[in-house]
Design a protein around this motif. Structure first.
Motif, PDB file in Angstrom:
ATOM      1  N   VAL A   1       1.102  -7.660   4.217  1.00  0.00           N
ATOM      2  CA  VAL A   1       0.902  -6.270   3.809  1.00  0.00           C
ATOM      3  C   VAL A   1       2.043  -5.383   4.285  1.00  0.00           C
ATOM      4  O   VAL A   1       2.386  -5.375   5.463  1.00  0.00           O
ATOM      5  N   LEU A   2       2.586  -4.614   3.353  1.00  0.00           N
ATOM      6  CA  LEU A   2       3.579  -3.596   3.648  1.00  0.00           C
ATOM      7  C   LEU A   2       2.971  -2.245   3.288  1.00  0.00           C
ATOM      8  O   LEU A   2       2.402  -2.090   2.206  1.00  0.00           O
ATOM      9  N   VAL A   3       3.075  -1.280   4.197  1.00  0.00           N
ATOM     10  CA  VAL A   3       2.617   0.079   3.914  1.00  0.00           C
ATOM     11  C   VAL A   3       3.851   0.953   3.757  1.00  0.00           C
ATOM     12  O   VAL A   3       4.744   0.941   4.601  1.00  0.00           O
ATOM     13  N   THR A   4       3.895   1.686   2.663  1.00  0.00           N
ATOM     14  CA  THR A   4       5.038   2.543   2.377  1.00  0.00           C
ATOM     15  C   THR A   4       4.575   3.967   2.092  1.00  0.00           C
ATOM     16  O   THR A   4       3.473   4.181   1.605  1.00  0.00           O
ATOM     17  N   GLY A   5       5.417   4.904   2.442  1.00  0.00           N
ATOM     18  CA  GLY A   5       5.115   6.320   2.241  1.00  0.00           C
ATOM     19  C   GLY A   5       6.223   7.160   2.833  1.00  0.00           C
ATOM     20  O   GLY A   5       7.279   6.647   3.210  1.00  0.00           O
ATOM     21  N   ASN A   6       5.970   8.460   2.960  1.00  0.00           N
ATOM     22  CA  ASN A   6       6.996   9.314   3.556  1.00  0.00           C
ATOM     23  C   ASN A   6       6.960   9.164   5.080  1.00  0.00           C
ATOM     24  O   ASN A   6       6.005   8.625   5.640  1.00  0.00           O
ATOM     25  N   PRO A   7       8.011   9.611   5.763  1.00  0.00           N
ATOM     26  CA  PRO A   7       8.065   9.436   7.225  1.00  0.00           C
ATOM     27  C   PRO A   7       6.880  10.062   7.970  1.00  0.00           C
ATOM     28  O   PRO A   7       6.445   9.516   8.985  1.00  0.00           O
ATOM     29  N   SER A   8       6.331  11.154   7.462  1.00  0.00           N
ATOM     30  CA  SER A   8       5.202  11.797   8.139  1.00  0.00           C
ATOM     31  C   SER A   8       3.966  10.913   8.148  1.00  0.00           C
ATOM     32  O   SER A   8       3.334  10.727   9.182  1.00  0.00           O
TER      33      SER A   8
ATOM     34  N   VAL B   1      13.552  -2.151  -7.278  1.00  0.00           N
ATOM     35  CA  VAL B   1      14.491  -2.058  -8.395  1.00  0.00           C
ATOM     36  C   VAL B   1      15.554  -3.151  -8.287  1.00  0.00           C
ATOM     37  O   VAL B   1      15.917  -3.776  -9.289  1.00  0.00           O
ATOM     38  N   GLU B   2      16.035  -3.403  -7.076  1.00  0.00           N
ATOM     39  CA  GLU B   2      17.075  -4.415  -6.843  1.00  0.00           C
ATOM     40  C   GLU B   2      16.508  -5.833  -6.787  1.00  0.00           C
ATOM     41  O   GLU B   2      17.242  -6.780  -6.516  1.00  0.00           O
ATOM     42  N   LYS B   3      15.211  -5.971  -7.026  1.00  0.00           N
ATOM     43  CA  LYS B   3      14.534  -7.281  -7.011  1.00  0.00           C
ATOM     44  C   LYS B   3      14.561  -7.941  -5.633  1.00  0.00           C
ATOM     45  O   LYS B   3      14.495  -9.160  -5.516  1.00  0.00           O
ATOM     46  N   LYS B   4      14.658  -7.136  -4.583  1.00  0.00           N
ATOM     47  CA  LYS B   4      14.615  -7.649  -3.214  1.00  0.00           C
ATOM     48  C   LYS B   4      13.184  -7.665  -2.669  1.00  0.00           C
ATOM     49  O   LYS B   4      12.940  -8.225  -1.607  1.00  0.00           O
ATOM     50  N   ARG B   5      12.278  -7.008  -3.370  1.00  0.00           N
ATOM     51  CA  ARG B   5      10.896  -6.889  -2.894  1.00  0.00           C
ATOM     52  C   ARG B   5       9.984  -6.902  -4.108  1.00  0.00           C
ATOM     53  O   ARG B   5      10.311  -6.352  -5.149  1.00  0.00           O
ATOM     54  N   ASP B   6       8.822  -7.556  -3.953  1.00  0.00           N
ATOM     55  CA  ASP B   6       7.800  -7.530  -4.989  1.00  0.00           C
ATOM     56  C   ASP B   6       6.444  -7.710  -4.333  1.00  0.00           C
ATOM     57  O   ASP B   6       6.346  -7.783  -3.103  1.00  0.00           O
ATOM     58  N   CYS B   7       5.411  -7.796  -5.152  1.00  0.00           N
ATOM     59  CA  CYS B   7       4.069  -8.005  -4.598  1.00  0.00           C
ATOM     60  C   CYS B   7       3.145  -8.520  -5.685  1.00  0.00           C
ATOM     61  O   CYS B   7       3.450  -8.425  -6.869  1.00  0.00           O
ATOM     62  N   THR B   8       2.032  -9.063  -5.256  1.00  0.00           N
ATOM     63  CA  THR B   8       1.003  -9.492  -6.198  1.00  0.00           C
ATOM     64  C   THR B   8      -0.095  -8.438  -6.323  1.00  0.00           C
ATOM     65  O   THR B   8      -0.872  -8.468  -7.264  1.00  0.00           O
ATOM     66  N   LEU B   9      -0.147  -7.513  -5.357  1.00  0.00           N
ATOM     67  CA  LEU B   9      -1.143  -6.440  -5.349  1.00  0.00           C
ATOM     68  C   LEU B   9      -0.479  -5.162  -4.868  1.00  0.00           C
ATOM     69  O   LEU B   9       0.191  -5.151  -3.839  1.00  0.00           O
ATOM     70  N   CYS B  10      -0.674  -4.086  -5.618  1.00  0.00           N
ATOM     71  CA  CYS B  10      -0.183  -2.769  -5.199  1.00  0.00           C
ATOM     72  C   CYS B  10      -1.362  -1.800  -5.255  1.00  0.00           C
ATOM     73  O   CYS B  10      -2.052  -1.704  -6.280  1.00  0.00           O
ATOM     74  N   ILE B  11      -1.586  -1.114  -4.137  1.00  0.00           N
ATOM     75  CA  ILE B  11      -2.648  -0.111  -4.054  1.00  0.00           C
ATOM     76  C   ILE B  11      -1.990   1.219  -3.715  1.00  0.00           C
ATOM     77  O   ILE B  11      -1.317   1.342  -2.694  1.00  0.00           O
ATOM     78  N   VAL B  12      -2.180   2.199  -4.591  1.00  0.00           N
ATOM     79  CA  VAL B  12      -1.602   3.527  -4.399  1.00  0.00           C
ATOM     80  C   VAL B  12      -2.722   4.507  -4.087  1.00  0.00           C
ATOM     81  O   VAL B  12      -3.699   4.594  -4.828  1.00  0.00           O
ATOM     82  N   PHE B  13      -2.576   5.239  -2.993  1.00  0.00           N
ATOM     83  CA  PHE B  13      -3.509   6.308  -2.646  1.00  0.00           C
ATOM     84  C   PHE B  13      -2.946   7.608  -3.196  1.00  0.00           C
ATOM     85  O   PHE B  13      -1.786   7.952  -2.920  1.00  0.00           O
ATOM     86  N   ALA B  14      -3.738   8.342  -3.989  1.00  0.00           N
ATOM     87  CA  ALA B  14      -3.228   9.532  -4.669  1.00  0.00           C
ATOM     88  C   ALA B  14      -4.212  10.700  -4.553  1.00  0.00           C
ATOM     89  O   ALA B  14      -5.384  10.560  -4.906  1.00  0.00           O
ATOM     90  N   HIS B  15      -3.706  11.830  -4.078  1.00  0.00           N
ATOM     91  CA  HIS B  15      -4.530  13.041  -4.050  1.00  0.00           C
ATOM     92  C   HIS B  15      -3.799  14.262  -4.615  1.00  0.00           C
ATOM     93  O   HIS B  15      -4.290  15.375  -4.533  1.00  0.00           O
TER      94      HIS B  15
ATOM     95  N   ILE C   1       0.878  -1.171   0.000  1.00  0.00           N
ATOM     96  CA  ILE C   1       0.000   0.000   0.000  1.00  0.00           C
ATOM     97  C   ILE C   1       0.913   1.218   0.000  1.00  0.00           C
ATOM     98  O   ILE C   1       1.749   1.380   0.898  1.00  0.00           O
ATOM     99  N   VAL C   2       0.763   2.063  -1.014  1.00  0.00           N
ATOM    100  CA  VAL C   2       1.587   3.258  -1.165  1.00  0.00           C
ATOM    101  C   VAL C   2       0.748   4.469  -0.781  1.00  0.00           C
ATOM    102  O   VAL C   2      -0.324   4.690  -1.354  1.00  0.00           O
ATOM    103  N   LEU C   3       1.256   5.230   0.184  1.00  0.00           N
ATOM    104  CA  LEU C   3       0.528   6.403   0.655  1.00  0.00           C
ATOM    105  C   LEU C   3       1.251   7.680   0.258  1.00  0.00           C
ATOM    106  O   LEU C   3       2.482   7.749   0.292  1.00  0.00           O
ATOM    107  N   GLY C   4       0.456   8.690  -0.065  1.00  0.00           N
ATOM    108  CA  GLY C   4       1.000   9.999  -0.368  1.00  0.00           C
ATOM    109  C   GLY C   4       1.080  10.850   0.886  1.00  0.00           C
ATOM    110  O   GLY C   4       0.895  10.373   2.004  1.00  0.00           O
ATOM    111  N   CYS C   5       1.361  12.104   0.687  1.00  0.00           N
ATOM    112  CA  CYS C   5       1.455  13.063   1.781  1.00  0.00           C
ATOM    113  C   CYS C   5       0.156  13.036   2.587  1.00  0.00           C
ATOM    114  O   CYS C   5      -0.939  12.945   2.024  1.00  0.00           O
ATOM    115  N   PRO C   6       0.239  13.111   3.906  1.00  0.00           N
ATOM    116  CA  PRO C   6      -0.955  12.936   4.749  1.00  0.00           C
ATOM    117  C   PRO C   6      -1.834  14.179   4.911  1.00  0.00           C
ATOM    118  O   PRO C   6      -2.408  14.406   5.958  1.00  0.00           O
ATOM    119  N   GLU C   7      -1.988  14.965   3.850  1.00  0.00           N
ATOM    120  CA  GLU C   7      -2.784  16.194   3.931  1.00  0.00           C
ATOM    121  C   GLU C   7      -4.285  15.940   3.972  1.00  0.00           C
ATOM    122  O   GLU C   7      -5.028  16.765   4.482  1.00  0.00           O
TER     123      GLU C   7
END
Length: 160
Positions: free
Chosen positions: A41-48, A77-91, A13-19
């Motif tokens: 499930v891995l959640v990724t985004g900026n530190p905030s 990119v280094e092929k150390k991580r992948d997924c079968t589902l990617c969900i990106v939250f975008a605003h 799960i890719v998260l954008g800025c938390p505005e």
């Protein structure tokens, strides 16, 4: 029951800025639903945004794994991580650019972009890569967006 010899499918799960407030609530909701269905499930985004999630879920009930987005991209990119589902939250535009990057790096994954905010339609029009999209005007009230997410993910019954 899942077979312990078969590793679980992986979701990012890719998260954008938390505005925009709905993002955090829906990220917790989606992560919980995916975990309930046996996905890793891995959640990724900026530190905030990751910090806000950790404060909202201090015991890691809904989100057990987080990773800074740039580091996650490097591992993909280094092929150390992948997924079968990617969900990106975008605003915003930056989130659409990250979605395009992730789509390019994860061509074999089911790919969903959740577009939200005060005026999501122009953002949705910027998407020029193959993906499923969920678009809803949503800032403070996640109800309609949650219903659309349930439909796209095939969750027949709305969770509370």
């Amino acid at each position: 029951m899942t077979d312990p010899a078969v590793p679980p499918e992986k979701a990012i799960i890719v998260l954008g800025c938390p505005e925009v407030p709905v993002q955090q609530a829906l990220a917790l909701y989606v992560a919980s639903g995916l975990r309930d269905r046996g996905l890793d499930v891995l959640v990724t985004g900026n530190p905030s945004v990751l910090g806000l999630l950790k404060v909202s879920d201090p015991k890691g009930v809904y989100i057990t794994k987080t990773f800074v987005l740039e580091m996650c991209i490097a591992e993909i990119v280094e092929k150390k991580r992948d997924c079968t589902l990617c969900i990106v939250f975008a605003h915003n535009d930056a989130a659409i650019a990250y979605a395009a990057t992730m789509r390019h790096l994860l061509p074999g994954s089911r790919f969903i972009v959740v577009i939200f905010g005060k005026d999501p339609e122009p953002l949705a029009a910027e998407i020029n890569f193959p993906c499923e999209t969920i678009t809803e005007k949503a800032v403070h009230n996640p109800a309609q967006l949650k219903a659309k997410i349930n439909k796209v993910l095939g969750w027949a019954v709305s969770r509370t």
